[in-house]
Design a protein around this motif. Structure first.
Motif, PDB file in Angstrom:
ATOM      1  N   SER A   1       0.819  -1.211   0.000  1.00 28.01           N
ATOM      2  CA  SER A   1       0.000   0.000   0.000  1.00 28.01           C
ATOM      3  C   SER A   1       0.858   1.268   0.000  1.00 28.01           C
ATOM      4  CB  SER A   1      -0.924  -0.009   1.212  1.00 28.01           C
ATOM      5  OG  SER A   1      -0.155  -0.235   2.371  1.00 28.01           O
ATOM      6  N   SER A   2       2.154   1.122   0.331  1.00 29.47           N
ATOM      7  CA  SER A   2       3.018   2.315   0.313  1.00 29.47           C
ATOM      8  C   SER A   2       4.420   1.903  -0.112  1.00 29.47           C
ATOM      9  CB  SER A   2       3.089   2.903   1.728  1.00 29.47           C
ATOM     10  OG  SER A   2       3.679   1.945   2.590  1.00 29.47           O
ATOM     11  N   ARG A   3       5.203   2.891  -0.470  1.00 29.90           N
ATOM     12  CA  ARG A   3       6.585   2.620  -0.842  1.00 29.90           C
ATOM     13  C   ARG A   3       7.343   1.989   0.323  1.00 29.90           C
ATOM     14  NH1 ARG A   3       9.608   6.063  -5.019  1.00 29.90           N
ATOM     15  NH2 ARG A   3       8.126   4.779  -6.134  1.00 29.90           N
ATOM     16  N   LYS A   4       7.008   2.475   1.513  1.00 28.03           N
ATOM     17  CA  LYS A   4       7.678   1.965   2.708  1.00 28.03           C
ATOM     18  C   LYS A   4       7.418   0.462   2.869  1.00 28.03           C
ATOM     19  CE  LYS A   4       7.874   2.949   7.548  1.00 28.03           C
ATOM     20  NZ  LYS A   4       6.822   3.180   8.527  1.00 28.03           N
ATOM     21  N   GLU A   5       6.156   0.099   2.695  1.00 30.09           N
ATOM     22  CA  GLU A   5       5.827  -1.325   2.832  1.00 30.09           C
ATOM     23  C   GLU A   5       6.547  -2.144   1.768  1.00 30.09           C
ATOM     24  OE1 GLU A   5       1.726  -2.487   2.281  1.00 30.09           O
ATOM     25  OE2 GLU A   5       2.044  -4.261   3.522  1.00 30.09           O
ATOM     26  N   SER A   6       6.591  -1.606   0.584  1.00 36.72           N
ATOM     27  CA  SER A   6       7.244  -2.311  -0.502  1.00 36.72           C
ATOM     28  C   SER A   6       8.725  -2.548  -0.190  1.00 36.72           C
ATOM     29  CB  SER A   6       7.084  -1.492  -1.783  1.00 36.72           C
ATOM     30  OG  SER A   6       7.617  -2.193  -2.854  1.00 36.72           O
ATOM     31  N   LEU A   7       9.381  -1.508   0.361  1.00 37.73           N
ATOM     32  CA  LEU A   7      10.794  -1.648   0.715  1.00 37.73           C
ATOM     33  C   LEU A   7      11.000  -2.667   1.824  1.00 37.73           C
ATOM     34  CD1 LEU A   7      12.342   1.933   0.589  1.00 37.73           C
ATOM     35  CD2 LEU A   7      13.061  -0.131  -0.658  1.00 37.73           C
ATOM     36  N   ARG A   8      10.083  -2.632   2.782  1.00 34.32           N
ATOM     37  CA  ARG A   8      10.172  -3.582   3.884  1.00 34.32           C
ATOM     38  C   ARG A   8      10.049  -5.013   3.343  1.00 34.32           C
ATOM     39  NH1 ARG A   8       6.901  -6.208   7.364  1.00 34.32           N
ATOM     40  NH2 ARG A   8       5.134  -5.573   6.072  1.00 34.32           N
ATOM     41  N   ARG A   9       9.081  -5.195   2.439  1.00 35.85           N
ATOM     42  CA  ARG A   9       8.894  -6.527   1.850  1.00 35.85           C
ATOM     43  C   ARG A   9      10.129  -6.966   1.068  1.00 35.85           C
ATOM     44  NH1 ARG A   9       2.692  -6.385  -0.502  1.00 35.85           N
ATOM     45  NH2 ARG A   9       1.666  -6.992   1.429  1.00 35.85           N
ATOM     46  N   LEU A  10      10.696  -6.010   0.334  1.00 39.54           N
ATOM     47  CA  LEU A  10      11.878  -6.335  -0.457  1.00 39.54           C
ATOM     48  C   LEU A  10      13.032  -6.775   0.446  1.00 39.54           C
ATOM     49  CD1 LEU A  10      13.283  -6.438  -3.201  1.00 39.54           C
ATOM     50  CD2 LEU A  10      13.848  -4.019  -2.936  1.00 39.54           C
ATOM     51  N   THR A  11      13.188  -6.101   1.571  1.00 37.56           N
ATOM     52  CA  THR A  11      14.251  -6.467   2.514  1.00 37.56           C
ATOM     53  C   THR A  11      14.063  -7.904   3.011  1.00 37.56           C
ATOM     54  OG1 THR A  11      14.081  -4.192   3.250  1.00 37.56           O
ATOM     55  CG2 THR A  11      15.500  -5.657   4.543  1.00 37.56           C
ATOM     56  N   TYR A  12      12.838  -8.192   3.406  1.00 34.71           N
ATOM     57  CA  TYR A  12      12.550  -9.560   3.844  1.00 34.71           C
ATOM     58  C   TYR A  12      12.796 -10.558   2.719  1.00 34.71           C
ATOM     59  CZ  TYR A  12      10.495  -8.733   8.430  1.00 34.71           C
ATOM     60  OH  TYR A  12      10.306  -8.442   9.748  1.00 34.71           O
ATOM     61  N   TYR A  13      12.426 -10.119   1.527  1.00 39.09           N
ATOM     62  CA  TYR A  13      12.556 -11.007   0.379  1.00 39.09           C
ATOM     63  C   TYR A  13      14.015 -11.404   0.167  1.00 39.09           C
ATOM     64  CZ  TYR A  13      11.267 -13.127  -4.036  1.00 39.09           C
ATOM     65  OH  TYR A  13      11.050 -14.031  -5.036  1.00 39.09           O
ATOM     66  N   TYR A  14      14.891 -10.425   0.267  1.00 39.39           N
ATOM     67  CA  TYR A  14      16.336 -10.722   0.158  1.00 39.39           C
ATOM     68  C   TYR A  14      16.779 -11.646   1.276  1.00 39.39           C
ATOM     69  CZ  TYR A  14      17.875  -7.938  -3.800  1.00 39.39           C
ATOM     70  OH  TYR A  14      18.105  -7.482  -5.066  1.00 39.39           O
ATOM     71  N   ALA A  15      16.310 -11.350   2.485  1.00 39.59           N
ATOM     72  CA  ALA A  15      16.727 -12.171   3.632  1.00 39.59           C
ATOM     73  C   ALA A  15      16.323 -13.625   3.416  1.00 39.59           C
ATOM     74  CB  ALA A  15      16.093 -11.624   4.911  1.00 39.59           C
ATOM     75  N   PHE A  16      15.071 -13.825   2.996  1.00 44.30           N
ATOM     76  CA  PHE A  16      14.612 -15.202   2.776  1.00 44.30           C
ATOM     77  C   PHE A  16      15.344 -15.868   1.620  1.00 44.30           C
ATOM     78  CE2 PHE A  16      10.306 -13.991   4.762  1.00 44.30           C
ATOM     79  CZ  PHE A  16      10.753 -14.393   6.019  1.00 44.30           C
ATOM     80  N   ALA A  17      15.661 -15.071   0.603  1.00 45.50           N
ATOM     81  CA  ALA A  17      16.371 -15.648  -0.547  1.00 45.50           C
ATOM     82  C   ALA A  17      17.748 -16.164  -0.120  1.00 45.50           C
ATOM     83  CB  ALA A  17      16.511 -14.605  -1.652  1.00 45.50           C
ATOM     84  N   PHE A  18      18.446 -15.363   0.681  1.00 46.32           N
ATOM     85  CA  PHE A  18      19.777 -15.816   1.121  1.00 46.32           C
ATOM     86  C   PHE A  18      19.661 -16.989   2.085  1.00 46.32           C
ATOM     87  CE2 PHE A  18      21.044 -11.475  -0.342  1.00 46.32           C
ATOM     88  CZ  PHE A  18      21.874 -11.928  -1.359  1.00 46.32           C
ATOM     89  N   LEU A  19      18.673 -16.923   2.954  1.00 46.00           N
ATOM     90  CA  LEU A  19      18.442 -18.051   3.861  1.00 46.00           C
ATOM     91  C   LEU A  19      18.203 -19.325   3.044  1.00 46.00           C
ATOM     92  CD1 LEU A  19      17.793 -19.045   6.817  1.00 46.00           C
ATOM     93  CD2 LEU A  19      15.389 -18.685   6.203  1.00 46.00           C
ATOM     94  N   THR A  20      17.370 -19.198   2.031  1.00 42.37           N
ATOM     95  CA  THR A  20      17.035 -20.348   1.195  1.00 42.37           C
ATOM     96  C   THR A  20      18.278 -20.927   0.521  1.00 42.37           C
ATOM     97  OG1 THR A  20      14.910 -19.326   0.759  1.00 42.37           O
ATOM     98  CG2 THR A  20      15.525 -21.146  -0.653  1.00 42.37           C
ATOM     99  N   MET A  21      19.128 -20.030   0.019  1.00 43.61           N
ATOM    100  CA  MET A  21      20.351 -20.507  -0.639  1.00 43.61           C
ATOM    101  C   MET A  21      21.216 -21.282   0.343  1.00 43.61           C
ATOM    102  SD  MET A  21      21.679 -17.629  -3.243  1.00 43.61           S
ATOM    103  CE  MET A  21      20.797 -16.156  -2.900  1.00 43.61           C
ATOM    104  N   PHE A  22      21.309 -20.738   1.535  1.00 38.48           N
ATOM    105  CA  PHE A  22      22.110 -21.407   2.573  1.00 38.48           C
ATOM    106  C   PHE A  22      21.535 -22.787   2.869  1.00 38.48           C
ATOM    107  CE2 PHE A  22      22.727 -22.197   7.162  1.00 38.48           C
ATOM    108  CZ  PHE A  22      24.109 -22.343   7.145  1.00 38.48           C
ATOM    109  N   VAL A  23      20.208 -22.844   3.086  1.00 46.42           N
ATOM    110  CA  VAL A  23      19.570 -24.128   3.409  1.00 46.42           C
ATOM    111  C   VAL A  23      19.754 -25.122   2.262  1.00 46.42           C
ATOM    112  CG1 VAL A  23      17.378 -25.272   3.946  1.00 46.42           C
ATOM    113  CG2 VAL A  23      17.890 -23.050   4.950  1.00 46.42           C
ATOM    114  N   THR A  24      19.694 -24.628   1.037  1.00 50.27           N
ATOM    115  CA  THR A  24      19.873 -25.520  -0.118  1.00 50.27           C
ATOM    116  C   THR A  24      21.215 -26.249  -0.034  1.00 50.27           C
ATOM    117  OG1 THR A  24      18.676 -23.902  -1.441  1.00 50.27           O
ATOM    118  CG2 THR A  24      19.751 -25.678  -2.637  1.00 50.27           C
TER     119      THR A  24
END
Ligand code: GDD
Ligand code: MN
Length: 389
Positions: free
Chosen positions: A321-344
């Motif tokens: 709903s806002s740019r702020k939310e989008s940025l927050r989601r993107l940050t989490y998205y990166y975090a989960f992506a790196f976590l996923t790579m590690f778990v892989t």
């Protein structure tokens, strides 16, 4: 059976006026020899039930079927109605007839006697007991699909493979379809309420798939159907309908955000792989970058494009709903992506070293595992949507 009769008798007494009105819709395309036995069959069955009802023939015929139906409109004016469907196929015929239905309950069926009218009261009874939709299934105990042709004939085998294959495909792709054992059946009853707020689309032959996908009923019940062999004329199932069915699936997939969400996520993931390799090539060949840096950079880029496509496609029913939310989601998205790579990598080395799997199999399984893990995290934590795989 006896229990059934008793139930109906009791019901007939207890509900004199209040019993729900039923609209029975047989679809017809050149079925003139089947009209008389069908109408009489429905009359006979329904006379033992408490329901008042009407029969609306949803007709697209180009032979004498309309005249035949109209004979019964004259003979039983309070019972039989003729409805000229728009001539755009079976689903369109049903959908247009729904708008004419006076019933609180609606029954869809074939007119060619492959769907025995004697099953109608059983379907209605499930609705009385609270089901939103009740489905006559060939694939529960007591049902059979003999009507698809002799088992050992080429045609019979072909029809079975197509029918069962399409069922499975649809179920793998779409979660609401898993509520039934027979999404391809054309014999079912539902409360008209179920479709009052949704817009059904006319694509294809499989109206049940359309209704289940758009209305998402919670309470789905089934009764066994012995799919009868055809007596008159031949099936209208053609290759064209097969193609139409795929078009129908495609339409549902792209139109409904939640339909096949996991597969949307995987599609985006694949786009990420392509983008990743594309940038890697670009960086190495044209920018003459060091290969490891090039790879790291292209990973970072492809996570960004994945995020972008996921938010516009996979999860478009919950846009930021806002740019702020989008940025927050993107940050989490990166975090989960790196976590996923590690778990892989961890899962891969466990499968390889502890379970001694072949390295390619280990690679495949670890990617499959972490794709699901990532999907669950991203869906639930970032986009806060129900996880369905
Ligand atoms: N109004 C209308 N318009 N009716 C049609 C059309 C159409 O374009 N095409 C077919 N029908 C009618 C037929 O007259 C018949 O009453 C019913 O719809 C089903 O058509 P069939 O040609 O008998 O189909 P089928 O026996 O191959 O298919 C049956 O099995 C499928 C599952 O394998 C039907 O029960 C389907 O509903 C079912 O999905
Ligand atoms: Mn048929």
């Amino acid at each position: 059976m006896k229990e059934e009769v008793n139930y109906l008798r009791k019901k007939k007494k207890s509900l004199k006026k209040g019993s729900p009105f039923v609209t029975i819709i047989p679809a017809t395309f050149n079925e003139k020899d089947n009209i008389a036995p069908l109408v009489e069959g429905i009359k006979k069955t329904m006379s033992n039930t408490p329901y008042d009802y009407e029969i609306i023939f949803a007709d697209d015929s180009n032979d004498d079927t309309p005249q035949e139906i109209k004979k019964f409109v004259v003979k039983y004016p309070n019972l039989v109605r003729y409805w000229r469907a728009p001539g755009q196929g079976l689903s369109a015929a049903f959908i247009s007839a729904f708008s004419q239905a006076k019933g609180k309950y609606i029954v869809c069926m074939d007119a060619d006697l492959q769907h025995p009218p004697a099953l109608i009261p059983k379907l209605l009874r499930k609705l009385d007991k609270g089901a939103e939709i009740s489905i006559a299934s060939r694939y529960i105990p007591g049902g059979s699909n003999e009507g698809l042709g002799k088992f050992w004939s080429f045609y019979g085998i072909y029809r079975r493979i197509v029918s069962i294959g399409m069922s499975y495909l649809t179920k793998i792709l779409f979660v609401p379809i898993r509520k039934t054992t027979d999404p391809m059946t054309g014999f079912f009853a539902f409360r008209k309420d179920l479709i009052k707020d949704i817009k059904l689309e006319a694509k294809g032959f499989k109206i049940l798939v359309e209704i289940l996908m758009r209305s998402k009923p919670v309470n789905v019940k089934e009764v066994p159907l012995k799919f009868q062999p055809r007596e008159h004329e031949t099936s209208k199932a053609t290759l064209k309908q097969g193609v139409n069915f795929f078009k129908h699936l495609k339409q549902l997939f792209f139109e409904l955000p939640e339909a096949g969400r996991f597969f949307k996520f995987c599609l985006v993931g694949l786009s990420g792989v392509v983008i990743n390799l594309g940038f890697l090539y670009l960086f190495v060949e044209f920018w003459l970058m060091q290969k490891t840096y090039a790879f790291a950079l292209s990973i970072i880029i492809s996570i960004l494009t994945n995020y972008f496509f996921n938010s516009r496609f996979t999860y478009r029913d919950n846009r930021s709903s806002s740019r702020k939310e989008s940025l927050r989601r993107l940050t989490y998205y990166y975090a989960f992506a790196f976590l996923t790579m590690f778990v892989t990598v961890v899962v891969y080395s466990i499968l390889l070293n502890v379970f001694s799997l072949h390295y390619l199999l280990a690679g495949f399984l670890s990617i499959a595992f972490t794709t699901i893990l990532n999907f669950v995290l991203v869906t639930k934590i970032i986009w806060k949507l129900p996880v369905e795989i």
